[in-house]
Write a protein that holds these residues in place. Structure first.
Motif, PDB file in Angstrom:
ATOM      1  N   MET A   1       0.873  -1.173   0.000  1.00  0.00           N
ATOM      2  CA  MET A   1       0.000   0.000   0.000  1.00  0.00           C
ATOM      3  C   MET A   1       0.912   1.225   0.000  1.00  0.00           C
ATOM      4  SD  MET A   1      -3.081  -0.969   2.627  1.00  0.00           S
ATOM      5  CE  MET A   1      -3.963   0.517   2.209  1.00  0.00           C
ATOM      6  N   ALA A   2       0.590   2.189  -0.849  1.00  0.00           N
ATOM      7  CA  ALA A   2       1.425   3.389  -0.910  1.00  0.00           C
ATOM      8  C   ALA A   2       1.438   4.081   0.455  1.00  0.00           C
ATOM      9  CB  ALA A   2       0.931   4.336  -2.000  1.00  0.00           C
ATOM     10  N   TYR A   3       0.269   4.247   1.043  1.00  0.00           N
ATOM     11  CA  TYR A   3       0.166   4.901   2.352  1.00  0.00           C
ATOM     12  C   TYR A   3      -0.891   4.198   3.185  1.00  0.00           C
ATOM     13  CZ  TYR A   3       2.912   8.397  -0.003  1.00  0.00           C
ATOM     14  OH  TYR A   3       3.916   9.007  -0.699  1.00  0.00           O
ATOM     15  N   LEU A   4      -0.720   4.259   4.487  1.00  0.00           N
ATOM     16  CA  LEU A   4      -1.691   3.699   5.428  1.00  0.00           C
ATOM     17  C   LEU A   4      -2.268   4.830   6.256  1.00  0.00           C
ATOM     18  CD1 LEU A   4       0.369   0.680   6.843  1.00  0.00           C
ATOM     19  CD2 LEU A   4      -1.621   0.537   5.352  1.00  0.00           C
ATOM     20  N   GLY A   5      -3.572   4.823   6.418  1.00  0.00           N
ATOM     21  CA  GLY A   5      -4.178   5.751   7.357  1.00  0.00           C
ATOM     22  C   GLY A   5      -3.767   5.352   8.774  1.00  0.00           C
ATOM     23  N   HIS A   6      -3.918   6.264   9.711  1.00  0.00           N
ATOM     24  CA  HIS A   6      -3.467   5.978  11.078  1.00  0.00           C
ATOM     25  C   HIS A   6      -4.179   4.764  11.672  1.00  0.00           C
ATOM     26  CE1 HIS A   6      -2.726   6.576  15.422  1.00  0.00           C
ATOM     27  NE2 HIS A   6      -1.525   6.837  14.952  1.00  0.00           N
ATOM     28  N   ALA A   7      -5.470   4.618  11.425  1.00  0.00           N
ATOM     29  CA  ALA A   7      -6.217   3.470  11.968  1.00  0.00           C
ATOM     30  C   ALA A   7      -5.681   2.154  11.392  1.00  0.00           C
ATOM     31  CB  ALA A   7      -7.705   3.621  11.675  1.00  0.00           C
ATOM     32  N   ASP A   8      -5.379   2.141  10.088  1.00  0.00           N
ATOM     33  CA  ASP A   8      -4.820   0.929   9.466  1.00  0.00           C
ATOM     34  C   ASP A   8      -3.424   0.638   9.997  1.00  0.00           C
ATOM     35  OD1 ASP A   8      -7.075   0.419   7.899  1.00  0.00           O
ATOM     36  OD2 ASP A   8      -6.331   1.661   6.243  1.00  0.00           O
ATOM     37  N   LEU A   9      -2.624   1.675  10.169  1.00  0.00           N
ATOM     38  CA  LEU A   9      -1.280   1.493  10.722  1.00  0.00           C
ATOM     39  C   LEU A   9      -1.366   0.907  12.130  1.00  0.00           C
ATOM     40  CD1 LEU A   9       1.806   1.921  10.491  1.00  0.00           C
ATOM     41  CD2 LEU A   9       1.437   4.181  11.497  1.00  0.00           C
ATOM     42  N   GLU A  10      -2.252   1.453  12.945  1.00  0.00           N
ATOM     43  CA  GLU A  10      -2.460   0.949  14.308  1.00  0.00           C
ATOM     44  C   GLU A  10      -2.882  -0.521  14.297  1.00  0.00           C
ATOM     45  OE1 GLU A  10      -2.699   2.378  17.666  1.00  0.00           O
ATOM     46  OE2 GLU A  10      -1.307   3.821  16.808  1.00  0.00           O
ATOM     47  N   ALA A  11      -3.811  -0.864  13.427  1.00  0.00           N
ATOM     48  CA  ALA A  11      -4.303  -2.245  13.357  1.00  0.00           C
ATOM     49  C   ALA A  11      -3.188  -3.195  12.943  1.00  0.00           C
ATOM     50  CB  ALA A  11      -5.472  -2.329  12.378  1.00  0.00           C
ATOM     51  N   TRP A  12      -2.404  -2.810  11.958  1.00  0.00           N
ATOM     52  CA  TRP A  12      -1.303  -3.665  11.522  1.00  0.00           C
ATOM     53  C   TRP A  12      -0.238  -3.796  12.592  1.00  0.00           C
ATOM     54  CZ3 TRP A  12       0.564  -7.019   7.979  1.00  0.00           C
ATOM     55  CH2 TRP A  12      -0.318  -7.374   6.958  1.00  0.00           C
ATOM     56  N   MET A  13       0.096  -2.697  13.248  1.00  0.00           N
ATOM     57  CA  MET A  13       1.122  -2.773  14.302  1.00  0.00           C
ATOM     58  C   MET A  13       0.649  -3.652  15.453  1.00  0.00           C
ATOM     59  SD  MET A  13       3.646   0.252  14.669  1.00  0.00           S
ATOM     60  CE  MET A  13       4.452   1.036  13.284  1.00  0.00           C
ATOM     61  N   ALA A  14      -0.637  -3.582  15.759  1.00  0.00           N
ATOM     62  CA  ALA A  14      -1.180  -4.389  16.856  1.00  0.00           C
ATOM     63  C   ALA A  14      -1.090  -5.884  16.551  1.00  0.00           C
ATOM     64  CB  ALA A  14      -2.629  -3.991  17.131  1.00  0.00           C
ATOM     65  N   GLN A  15      -1.111  -6.246  15.279  1.00  0.00           N
ATOM     66  CA  GLN A  15      -1.084  -7.656  14.885  1.00  0.00           C
ATOM     67  C   GLN A  15       0.275  -8.121  14.379  1.00  0.00           C
ATOM     68  OE1 GLN A  15      -4.241  -8.296  12.083  1.00  0.00           O
ATOM     69  NE2 GLN A  15      -5.795  -7.505  13.455  1.00  0.00           N
ATOM     70  N   ALA A  16       1.212  -7.196  14.198  1.00  0.00           N
ATOM     71  CA  ALA A  16       2.517  -7.553  13.624  1.00  0.00           C
ATOM     72  C   ALA A  16       3.387  -8.277  14.641  1.00  0.00           C
ATOM     73  CB  ALA A  16       3.229  -6.304  13.122  1.00  0.00           C
ATOM     74  N   ALA A  17       4.086  -9.286  14.159  1.00  0.00           N
ATOM     75  CA  ALA A  17       5.099  -9.959  14.969  1.00  0.00           C
ATOM     76  C   ALA A  17       6.417  -9.205  14.851  1.00  0.00           C
ATOM     77  CB  ALA A  17       5.277 -11.396  14.490  1.00  0.00           C
ATOM     78  N   ILE A  18       6.610  -8.548  13.694  1.00  0.00           N
ATOM     79  CA  ILE A  18       7.851  -7.827  13.401  1.00  0.00           C
ATOM     80  C   ILE A  18       7.500  -6.544  12.661  1.00  0.00           C
ATOM     81  CG2 ILE A  18      10.058  -7.908  12.156  1.00  0.00           C
ATOM     82  CD1 ILE A  18       9.812 -11.017  12.269  1.00  0.00           C
ATOM     83  N   VAL A  19       8.177  -5.452  13.035  1.00  0.00           N
ATOM     84  CA  VAL A  19       8.067  -4.192  12.300  1.00  0.00           C
ATOM     85  C   VAL A  19       9.454  -3.848  11.768  1.00  0.00           C
ATOM     86  CG1 VAL A  19       7.652  -1.704  12.465  1.00  0.00           C
ATOM     87  CG2 VAL A  19       6.090  -3.307  13.580  1.00  0.00           C
ATOM     88  N   VAL A  20       9.505  -3.585  10.466  1.00  0.00           N
ATOM     89  CA  VAL A  20      10.711  -3.109   9.797  1.00  0.00           C
ATOM     90  C   VAL A  20      10.368  -1.697   9.326  1.00  0.00           C
ATOM     91  CG1 VAL A  20      12.319  -3.457   7.875  1.00  0.00           C
ATOM     92  CG2 VAL A  20      11.239  -5.439   8.986  1.00  0.00           C
ATOM     93  N   CYS A  21      11.278  -0.744   9.552  1.00  0.00           N
ATOM     94  CA  CYS A  21      10.924   0.621   9.177  1.00  0.00           C
ATOM     95  C   CYS A  21      12.131   1.489   8.876  1.00  0.00           C
ATOM     96  CB  CYS A  21      10.074   1.269  10.268  1.00  0.00           C
ATOM     97  SG  CYS A  21      10.893   1.485  11.866  1.00  0.00           S
ATOM     98  N   HIS A  22      11.831   2.673   8.352  1.00  0.00           N
ATOM     99  CA  HIS A  22      12.835   3.712   8.151  1.00  0.00           C
ATOM    100  C   HIS A  22      13.150   4.305   9.530  1.00  0.00           C
ATOM    101  CE1 HIS A  22      10.054   7.399   8.293  1.00  0.00           C
ATOM    102  NE2 HIS A  22       9.316   6.365   8.642  1.00  0.00           N
ATOM    103  N   GLY A  23      14.043   5.275   9.579  1.00  0.00           N
ATOM    104  CA  GLY A  23      14.456   5.840  10.863  1.00  0.00           C
ATOM    105  C   GLY A  23      13.630   7.005  11.338  1.00  0.00           C
ATOM    106  N   GLY A  24      12.363   7.057  10.976  1.00  0.00           N
ATOM    107  CA  GLY A  24      11.492   8.146  11.411  1.00  0.00           C
ATOM    108  C   GLY A  24      11.059   7.972  12.856  1.00  0.00           C
ATOM    109  N   PRO A  25      11.213   9.012  13.676  1.00  0.00           N
ATOM    110  CA  PRO A  25      10.864   8.909  15.097  1.00  0.00           C
ATOM    111  C   PRO A  25       9.428   8.469  15.351  1.00  0.00           C
ATOM    112  CG  PRO A  25      12.097  10.923  14.692  1.00  0.00           C
ATOM    113  CD  PRO A  25      11.800  10.320  13.348  1.00  0.00           C
ATOM    114  N   SER A  26       8.468   8.965  14.596  1.00  0.00           N
ATOM    115  CA  SER A  26       7.062   8.601  14.837  1.00  0.00           C
ATOM    116  C   SER A  26       6.816   7.118  14.592  1.00  0.00           C
ATOM    117  CB  SER A  26       6.137   9.427  13.948  1.00  0.00           C
ATOM    118  OG  SER A  26       6.177  10.778  14.327  1.00  0.00           O
TER     119      SER A  26
END
Length: 179
Positions: free
Chosen positions: A50-75
């Motif tokens: 997905m090009a972008y995730l809304g905050h609710a979708d991001l929250e839902a995915w993070m709540a279910q993720a076993a692993i998060v890989v990301c850029h170095g953005g503080p948020s």
């Protein structure tokens, strides 16, 4: 099914390197449910994208993720840690056209020293850490002790700033600047 969420953030610079690395790993791990938020980068070929995730979708995915890989953005890092995860971070690099400067490299270096994130610099390192994290989920779990230490440090800094303001002088880093 185990989920891996990859987030490149909303910066206008593409982050093809991270998207490609994770997508290549996902190609050989079809048993893992992978979603890559790819921003302005080329969409993944093997993982869901997905090009972008809304905050609710991001929250839902993070709540279910076993692993998060990301850029170095503080948020993004803060969101992952708030969900109890120690993210695997690949900071954007200016020399590769991924950002305007290397502030993410400096920020992530600071967090690594405090054991708040894991970081990798090559595709092989990323694949190895992802495989290890699937085998040992504790590798990517955030420690509540670390959160308490970080929170206490922030409270102490804020208290010192407020105290200096009540004393009538400003000891903040921005004091002395023209307004």
């Amino acid at each position: 099914m185990r989920r891996v969420l990859t987030v490149v953030g909303t910066d206008y610079h593409p982050f093809h390197r991270l998207v490609t690395w994770v997508d290549m790993w996902c190609a050989r791990r079809p048993e893992v449910d992978c979603l890559i938020q790819y921003g302005t980068s080329t969409p993944p070929q093997h993982a869901r994208g997905m090009a972008y995730l809304g905050h609710a979708d991001l929250e839902a995915w993070m709540a279910q993720a076993a692993i998060v890989v990301c850029h170095g953005g503080p948020s993004t890092i803060l969101e992952a840690r708030r969900h109890g995860l120690k993210p695997i971070v690949v900071p954007r690099r200016a020399r590769l056209g991924e950002h305007v400067d290397d502030h993410q490299v400096r920020f992530v270096t600071h967090l690594v020293k405090r054991d708040l994130v894991l970081t990798v610099t090559t595709r092989q390192e990323l694949e190895s850490v992802l495989d290890q994290a699937l085998d040992d989920p504790e590798l990517v779990r955030a420690s509540s002790t670390q959160e308490a230490d970080t929170t206490a440090e922030a409270v102490q800094r804020f208290a010192a700033l407020v105290a200096s303001l009540f004393r009538g002088r400003d000891d903040s880093p921005t004091s002395g600047r023209a307004r």
